[in-house]
Design a protein around this motif. Structure first.
Motif, PDB file in Angstrom:
ATOM      1  N   GLN A   1      85.889 -71.839  37.679  1.00  0.00           N
ATOM      2  CA  GLN A   1      87.127 -72.031  38.436  1.00  0.00           C
ATOM      3  C   GLN A   1      87.101 -71.246  39.747  1.00  0.00           C
ATOM      4  OE1 GLN A   1      90.327 -71.112  35.796  1.00  0.00           O
ATOM      5  NE2 GLN A   1      90.230 -73.084  34.775  1.00  0.00           N
TER       6      GLN A   1
ATOM      7  N   ARG B   1      84.975 -73.216  42.117  1.00  0.00           N
ATOM      8  CA  ARG B   1      85.755 -74.362  42.565  1.00  0.00           C
ATOM      9  C   ARG B   1      86.811 -73.919  43.587  1.00  0.00           C
ATOM     10  NH1 ARG B   1      87.997 -76.062  37.908  1.00  0.00           N
ATOM     11  NH2 ARG B   1      85.959 -76.737  37.254  1.00  0.00           N
ATOM     12  N   GLY B   2      87.444 -72.778  43.353  1.00  0.00           N
ATOM     13  CA  GLY B   2      88.432 -72.259  44.294  1.00  0.00           C
ATOM     14  C   GLY B   2      87.833 -71.921  45.643  1.00  0.00           C
TER      15      GLY B   2
END
Length: 180
Positions: free
Chosen positions: A2, A5-6
């Motif tokens: 995550q 992805r951020g």
């Protein structure tokens, strides 16, 4: 995943409409290519890290700066959320993702440097020296990635500071009595 992805979603040219934002390919390429070039150059020329403890000290300084930056980002984000300004919130979300991914990279640097410290540096076979060179190259490459992310975060924090300054000036002007 995550966090990655951020960071990937954050590396975009900021627009009012989030769907219209295009990827910032220049920053993405620089952020990945410089560490790869650093590691490749060190391995190609057989440059090892002579003082791993100094590398660890540098990583610790960067980690401290990143933690301080994260606390500032969190505070600014809270204030901006109260004003419901999505474009600025996305910028601070990007800064937070960069900071947290860099802190994870800092843990990797620590593990690599500790590995370098336990491998003797004198009277060792050539293959062990090659392992030292590769570990050192990866450590310096990750450290350069963290340094580059710190530059990105500093830029994002400067932008947030400027927006806060403009908002404060606007709010103070609105509070002044009308002289008419």
């Amino acid at each position: 995943m995550q966090l990655i992805r951020g960071v990937r979603e954050g590396l975009r040219h900021r627009e009012e409409n989030a769907a219209a934002e295009k990827p910032d390919w220049t920053t993405r390429i620089v952020l990945l290519s410089i560490p790869i070039l650093v590691a490749g150059g060190m391995i190609w020329f057989g440059l090892g890290v002579q003082s791993p403890d100094q590398l660890l000290a540098g990583a610790a300084l960067l980690a401290g700066a990143l933690l301080t930056g994260f606390s500032q980002v969190a505070a600014w984000r809270e204030r901006i959320l109260m004003r419901d300004e999505q474009a600025r919130t996305r910028a601070l979300d990007e800064a937070a993702a960069h900071i947290l991914l860099s802190l994870v990279a800092g843990v990797a640097i620590t593990v690599l440097v500790v590995s370098l410290v336990v491998i003797p540096s004198e009277d060792i076979p050539a293959w062990v020296e090659q392992i030292r060179v590769v570990l050192g190259a990866i450590s310096v490459a990750v450290l350069s990635y963290v340094g580059l992310t710190l530059l990105i975060v500093a830029n994002l924090l400067w932008d947030a500071f400027q927006f806060e300054k403009q908002d404060a000036e606007r709010e103070n002007l609105e509070d002044l009595p009308n002289e008419d």
